[in-house]
Write a protein that holds these residues in place. Structure first.
Motif, PDB file in Angstrom:
ATOM      1  N   GLU A 276     -89.750  27.431  46.214  1.00  0.00           N
ATOM      2  CA  GLU A 276     -90.672  27.189  47.328  1.00  0.00           C
ATOM      3  C   GLU A 276     -90.615  28.306  48.365  1.00  0.00           C
ATOM      4  O   GLU A 276     -91.642  28.690  48.904  1.00  0.00           O
ATOM      5  CB  GLU A 276     -90.511  25.788  47.940  1.00  0.00           C
ATOM      6  N   LEU A 277     -89.416  28.878  48.596  1.00  0.00           N
ATOM      7  CA  LEU A 277     -89.341  29.974  49.565  1.00  0.00           C
ATOM      8  C   LEU A 277     -90.024  31.232  49.022  1.00  0.00           C
ATOM      9  O   LEU A 277     -90.677  31.966  49.761  1.00  0.00           O
ATOM     10  CB  LEU A 277     -87.885  30.251  49.949  1.00  0.00           C
ATOM     11  N   GLU A 278     -89.887  31.447  47.723  1.00  0.00           N
ATOM     12  CA  GLU A 278     -90.583  32.593  47.120  1.00  0.00           C
ATOM     13  C   GLU A 278     -92.094  32.394  47.212  1.00  0.00           C
ATOM     14  O   GLU A 278     -92.836  33.322  47.534  1.00  0.00           O
ATOM     15  CB  GLU A 278     -90.146  32.764  45.655  1.00  0.00           C
TER      16      GLU A 278
ATOM     17  N   VAL B 258     -98.188  29.080  49.284  1.00  0.00           N
ATOM     18  CA  VAL B 258     -98.076  27.863  50.059  1.00  0.00           C
ATOM     19  C   VAL B 258     -97.883  28.342  51.506  1.00  0.00           C
ATOM     20  O   VAL B 258     -97.376  29.443  51.733  1.00  0.00           O
ATOM     21  CB  VAL B 258     -96.908  27.014  49.488  1.00  0.00           C
ATOM     22  N   GLN B 259     -98.350  27.532  52.473  1.00  0.00           N
ATOM     23  CA  GLN B 259     -98.340  28.053  53.855  1.00  0.00           C
ATOM     24  C   GLN B 259     -97.233  27.452  54.712  1.00  0.00           C
ATOM     25  O   GLN B 259     -96.869  28.016  55.732  1.00  0.00           O
ATOM     26  CB  GLN B 259     -99.695  27.779  54.529  1.00  0.00           C
ATOM     27  N   MET B 260     -96.697  26.305  54.324  1.00  0.00           N
ATOM     28  CA  MET B 260     -95.669  25.684  55.172  1.00  0.00           C
ATOM     29  C   MET B 260     -94.634  24.950  54.333  1.00  0.00           C
ATOM     30  O   MET B 260     -94.973  24.337  53.312  1.00  0.00           O
ATOM     31  CB  MET B 260     -96.324  24.698  56.132  1.00  0.00           C
ATOM     32  N   LEU B 261     -93.386  25.042  54.781  1.00  0.00           N
ATOM     33  CA  LEU B 261     -92.268  24.372  54.120  1.00  0.00           C
ATOM     34  C   LEU B 261     -91.316  23.892  55.204  1.00  0.00           C
ATOM     35  O   LEU B 261     -91.371  24.365  56.335  1.00  0.00           O
ATOM     36  CB  LEU B 261     -91.448  25.358  53.272  1.00  0.00           C
TER      37      LEU B 261
ATOM     38  N   SER C 101     -88.408  39.768  59.328  1.00  0.00           N
ATOM     39  CA  SER C 101     -88.475  40.887  58.379  1.00  0.00           C
ATOM     40  C   SER C 101     -88.693  40.396  56.951  1.00  0.00           C
ATOM     41  O   SER C 101     -88.920  41.179  56.045  1.00  0.00           O
ATOM     42  CB  SER C 101     -87.183  41.690  58.459  1.00  0.00           C
ATOM     43  N   LYS C 102     -88.604  39.094  56.752  1.00  0.00           N
ATOM     44  CA  LYS C 102     -88.792  38.542  55.398  1.00  0.00           C
ATOM     45  C   LYS C 102     -90.204  37.969  55.241  1.00  0.00           C
ATOM     46  O   LYS C 102     -90.514  37.276  54.270  1.00  0.00           O
ATOM     47  CB  LYS C 102     -87.745  37.470  55.116  1.00  0.00           C
ATOM     48  N   GLY C 103     -91.043  38.222  56.241  1.00  0.00           N
ATOM     49  CA  GLY C 103     -92.426  37.742  56.153  1.00  0.00           C
ATOM     50  C   GLY C 103     -92.552  36.256  56.424  1.00  0.00           C
ATOM     51  O   GLY C 103     -93.517  35.619  55.991  1.00  0.00           O
ATOM     52  N   VAL C 104     -91.565  35.713  57.147  1.00  0.00           N
ATOM     53  CA  VAL C 104     -91.553  34.271  57.384  1.00  0.00           C
ATOM     54  C   VAL C 104     -91.430  34.030  58.899  1.00  0.00           C
ATOM     55  O   VAL C 104     -90.691  34.724  59.583  1.00  0.00           O
ATOM     56  CB  VAL C 104     -90.349  33.633  56.635  1.00  0.00           C
ATOM     57  N   THR C 105     -92.181  33.042  59.403  1.00  0.00           N
ATOM     58  CA  THR C 105     -92.091  32.698  60.827  1.00  0.00           C
ATOM     59  C   THR C 105     -91.524  31.282  60.963  1.00  0.00           C
ATOM     60  O   THR C 105     -92.006  30.363  60.303  1.00  0.00           O
ATOM     61  CB  THR C 105     -93.502  32.746  61.479  1.00  0.00           C
TER      62      THR C 105
ATOM     63  N   VAL D 260     -88.670  24.368  59.832  1.00  0.00           N
ATOM     64  CA  VAL D 260     -90.073  24.369  59.400  1.00  0.00           C
ATOM     65  C   VAL D 260     -90.549  25.812  59.494  1.00  0.00           C
ATOM     66  O   VAL D 260     -90.423  26.445  60.546  1.00  0.00           O
ATOM     67  CB  VAL D 260     -90.963  23.472  60.286  1.00  0.00           C
ATOM     68  N   VAL D 261     -91.032  26.341  58.379  1.00  0.00           N
ATOM     69  CA  VAL D 261     -91.385  27.763  58.336  1.00  0.00           C
ATOM     70  C   VAL D 261     -92.783  27.947  57.759  1.00  0.00           C
ATOM     71  O   VAL D 261     -93.279  27.125  56.993  1.00  0.00           O
ATOM     72  CB  VAL D 261     -90.354  28.569  57.506  1.00  0.00           C
ATOM     73  N   THR D 262     -93.385  29.078  58.138  1.00  0.00           N
ATOM     74  CA  THR D 262     -94.720  29.397  57.635  1.00  0.00           C
ATOM     75  C   THR D 262     -94.754  30.864  57.204  1.00  0.00           C
ATOM     76  O   THR D 262     -93.864  31.645  57.559  1.00  0.00           O
ATOM     77  CB  THR D 262     -95.786  29.104  58.725  1.00  0.00           C
ATOM     78  N   ASN D 263     -95.777  31.214  56.448  1.00  0.00           N
ATOM     79  CA  ASN D 263     -95.957  32.607  56.045  1.00  0.00           C
ATOM     80  C   ASN D 263     -96.451  33.397  57.268  1.00  0.00           C
ATOM     81  O   ASN D 263     -97.451  33.035  57.884  1.00  0.00           O
ATOM     82  CB  ASN D 263     -96.994  32.645  54.908  1.00  0.00           C
TER      83      ASN D 263
END
Ligand code: LMR
Length: 344
Positions: free
Chosen positions: A73-75, A82-85, A133-137, A236-239
């Protein structure tokens, strides 16, 4: 001829209007049951986000690893599939953010006041900055609760864990924790735990009771020890590219929806876990042992060296930040504001 081209332009215009009216889709994937603190909060976020954006955003929630399992899911988030996890804080290590494992350190949070202050303060901010830096907010921290041990053997003292094969999440700290118990840790995706326990691939596991009960692990675990030895919560993270590319008004409505969903989530988490424990008791499948304070102290002493062991991996400063918050909260609890003020 002129009227034909006018007609074409009108058709093109209405097509492009229709396209711009298409809602923005947020696929929110997670690995637990809908009836858990995370599952219910994901639905709450969906409801709030759709209301606040008047349908310009549509949130599709996919529970129970329907779309992706833990690591995938993180990949998938980084790839934008996917936009949110809301992965557990113990699952960020494999993407190169081992600092999140500060939350896995045994007995580091004396209570949930310390925990929430850590999440909402310096430590939380530092952790979210690592994701950039990993493209995740990072958007929010959500609770589950403190973890309990389960297996098919009574677990009263640390010696009772010797040789038990224990399923863990993908965290090096949890690996060290289980080794300190004399157990044999085995990393495994959440979706595989029930059948691994059923088939004896592993003997036991650790989880908050809400996860234990909603995955029916009580059917395949005869014993549970209420130990509260560690914590399990979520980021909770998003792209990042998706998030930064949203129209500003939409982003601010989603931020407001996330804030409300987070308050809701933190409100229900403890009660969901208490209710789940009652359901396990009622099911009579699993004997529940509450670790007495004297034994808890023995566990704590034996597990504390894991903090020092991970000082370099997590960062001494980050661990110290947590200790400082704990000390500050303790001080405030001993001397509540106003207690020493002279009466006028
Ligand atoms: C686990 O893998 O045990 C948990 O992280 C599952 C979850 O998301 O609560």
């Amino acid at each position: 001829m002129k009227s034909l081209s006018a007609l074409c332009s009108a058709v093109l215009l209405s097509l492009s209007l229709a396209a711009s009216a298409d809602p923005i889709i947020i696929k929110f994937s997670h690995v637990v049951a809908p009836d858990t603190p995370k599952g219910r909060a994901a639905e709450k976020f969906k409801q709030l986000a759709e209301e606040k954006t008047h349908g310009r955003v549509k949130v599709e929630v996919y529970p129970n690893s329907q779309l992706y399992k833990d690591r995938e899911e993180l990949e998938a988030l980084q790839l934008g599939s996917v936009q949110m996890l809301a992965p557990s804080l113990s699952k960020f290590g494999p993407m190169g953010a081992r600092e999140f494992e500060v939350f896995d350190l045994p007995y580091i949070f004396p209570n949930s006041t310390v925990l929430h202050r850590v999440m909402d303060g310096v430590v939380g901010n530092k952790l979210f900055a690592k994701l950039d830096s990993k493209g995740v907010t990072g958007l929010a921290f959500w609770d589950n609760g403190f973890k309990q041990m389960s297996s098919n053997r009574p677990m009263h003292t640390m010696a009772d864990f010797k040789g038990l094969k224990m399923r863990i999440q993908s965290s090096k700290v949890l690996d060290a924790e289980m080794k300190a118990f004399g157990a044999v840790p085995q990393v495994m995706a959440f979706s595989e735990v029930y059948s691994a326990l059923q088939q004896g691939v592993v003997d036991g596991t650790e989880n908050p009771v809400s996860n234990f009960y909603t995955q029916k692990m009580n059917e395949v675990q005869k014993n549970m020890t209420i130990s509260n030895h560690g914590y399990l919560g979520y980021a909770v993270v998003t792209n990042k590219q998706f998030w930064d590319g949203l129209p500003a008004d939409i982003r601010s409505e989603l931020t407001a929806a996330m804030k409300e969903a987070t308050e809701f989530e933190r409100d229900i988490a403890q009660k969901d876990n208490d209710d789940a424990l009652e359901k396990v008791r009622a099911a009579k499948t699993t004997e529940i042992y509450v670790l007495p304070d004297s034994e808890r102290e023995a566990w704590r002493k034996a597990l504390l060296p894991v903090h020092a062991q991970f000082a370099d991996v997590i960062g001494k400063d980050l661990i110290q930040d947590v200790y400082d918050v704990a000390a500050q909260v303790e001080k405030e609890q001993q001397h509540p504001a106003g207690k020493n003020k002279k009466k006028k």
